[in-house]
Design a protein around this motif. Structure first.
Motif, short mmCIF file in Angstrom:
data_model
loop_
_atom_site.label_atom_id
_atom_site.label_comp_id
_atom_site.label_asym_id
_atom_site.label_seq_id
_atom_site.Cartn_x
_atom_site.Cartn_y
_atom_site.Cartn_z
N ASP A 1 3.49 -0.91 -1.20
CA ASP A 1 3.25 -0.29 0.10
C ASP A 1 1.90 0.42 0.03
OD1 ASP A 1 5.77 -1.10 0.89
OD2 ASP A 1 6.72 0.79 0.30
N GLU B 1 -1.16 2.90 2.24
CA GLU B 1 -1.60 3.72 3.37
C GLU B 1 -3.12 3.76 3.33
OE1 GLU B 1 -1.60 8.42 4.70
OE2 GLU B 1 0.08 7.64 3.50
N ARG C 1 7.37 -4.37 -5.24
CA ARG C 1 6.93 -4.18 -3.86
C ARG C 1 5.72 -3.25 -3.84
NH1 ARG C 1 10.71 -1.14 -1.52
NH2 ARG C 1 9.51 0.51 -0.52
N ASP D 1 -0.62 2.05 8.02
CA ASP D 1 0.46 1.89 7.04
C ASP D 1 0.78 0.41 6.89
OD1 ASP D 1 0.88 4.60 6.45
OD2 ASP D 1 2.07 4.86 8.28
N THR E 1 3.43 -2.13 4.70
CA THR E 1 4.60 -2.21 3.82
C THR E 1 4.74 -3.63 3.29
OG1 THR E 1 6.04 -2.66 5.71
CG2 THR E 1 5.80 -0.37 5.04
N GLU E 2 5.21 -3.72 2.06
CA GLU E 2 5.37 -5.00 1.38
C GLU E 2 4.12 -5.86 1.57
OE1 GLU E 2 9.04 -7.02 2.03
OE2 GLU E 2 10.20 -5.17 2.17
N THR E 3 3.01 -5.30 1.14
CA THR E 3 1.71 -5.92 1.38
C THR E 3 1.11 -6.46 0.10
OG1 THR E 3 -0.46 -5.54 2.41
CG2 THR E 3 0.47 -3.75 1.09
#
Length: 349
Positions: free
Chosen positions: A82, A84, A80, A4, A6-8
């Motif tokens: 995110d 997976e 933003r 995972d 986030t904010e990638t």
């Protein structure tokens, strides 16, 4: 393996994919295409499951684009990303990246997806729900050599067929068309055996079922004979009846699984004609990456068929005497598809 982020960013996602392949001991890329799925959170699970099943036949990098709707004005301004990442047994036979786009980023999904495409590999874009009318004109659709929609999921499927025909571009296709592949194969084989001229045909199926409409368009376009759309209780497409000078050719499927083929001078035979799952339909579409000219011709014939006004209403048709005993009673016929009538009505406009 699942990762995972986030904010990638796209570059961080690519780096994580490389590291994940090394961690599981498969650093080489053995995938044949990139499948981009454009969907919402509600349909993402089912779409991804179908894609993973199809990947057993077509190993691919699956990129799922989920646009998250922001509720507050501040959230809509904040972009933003995110992600997976799934590799190994969690991703079928390829690898999966689920992208969740927030804020302004939802309007620029192509800029996120582009760096994640496999180099020198074809790209297929699939909309399980909510496909745009102009598939090739969509920013994500423009990335693909093939673009797959499903008109059956539209609120007005029959009207959507006309819109699709007007916006058609080579590479577009429809799972509603894929659903009738076994029907088209069976009917073509029956005509090869009979070697007779078809005078007219009737396609029976549920109302507002685009697969029924597409099959009627295909018959009308290829045979050049009047084709009538009749309504039944389903499920889906239930029967095709072709009138010939030697008698009637009937392919009847009342239960959605087993059909009966009746031809003049031959005993009735049972044929398997079950309704297929989405994964099977998707796998079939991924087998070919060239434009489907037969689909194009059938779809564009349908524009003339659906638009003419004042076409003569078809009379209620009775079941023929030689029809199978379990054939469903025909509802009043609707929307005739006679090629000549379509041309005549178009000329008046």
């Amino acid at each position: 393996m699942k990762i995972d982020l986030t904010e990638t960013t796209s570059s961080k996602i690519n780096a994580a994919l490389v590291q994940a392949r090394r961690d599981i001991g498969t650093p080489a890329i053995g995938m044949v295409l990139t499948l981009v799925i454009v969907t919402d959170e509600e349909n993402a699970y089912d779409a991804l499951k179908s894609a993973n099943d199809a990947s057993h036949e077509h190993p691919s990098r699956i990129i799922v684009v989920v646009r998250r709707v922001s509720r507050s004005p501040r959230s809509r301004r904040d972009a933003r990303l995110d992600a997976e990442i799934r590799v190994g047994t969690d991703a079928g036979t390829g690898e999966t990246v689920v992208l969740r786009l927030h804020g302004e980023l939802v309007h620029h999904a192509q800029s996120v997806v582009l760096p994640l495409l496999l180099p020198d590999a074809p790209v297929v874009v699939w909309w399980p729900e909510g496909a745009p009318t102009d598939l090739a004109g969509d920013p994500l659709g423009a990335l693909g050599q093939r673009r797959i929609a499903d008109t059956y999921s539209s609120e007005q499927p029959i009207a959507a067929l006309g819109d699709r025909a007007q916006a058609y571009a080579p590479g577009d296709t429809d799972l509603s068309w894929t659903r009738i592949t076994p029907w088209r194969s069976m009917l073509a084989a029956a005509l090869d055996q009979q070697r007779v001229s078809v005078v007219s045909a009737t396609v029976e199926g549920e109302d507002e079922n685009p697969s029924c409409e597409l099959l009627a368009m295909w018959l009308a376009d290829r045979l050049g004979v009047p084709v009538t759309r009749a309504l039944s209780q389903g499920p889906g497409l239930t029967a095709v009846r072709m009138e010939t000078k030697d008698g009637q050719i009937v392919l009847d499927r009342a239960d959605g699984a087993l059909a009966t083929l009746c031809m003049p001078g031959q005993p009735d035979r049972a044929v398997a004609l079950k309704r297929r799952e989405t994964a099977e339909l998707l796998a079939e579409e991924l087998r070919r990456l060239d434009p489907d000219n037969t689909y194009e011709a059938s779809l564009k014939f349908g524009v003339d068929r659906l638009e003419p006004a004042g076409a003569p209403a078809a009379a209620t048709a009775e079941a023929p005497a030689d029809a199978p005993a379990d054939a469903p009673a025909k509802a009043p016929a609707a929307k005739p598809a006679a090629k000549a009538a379509a041309k005549k009505a178009t000329a008046k406009q």
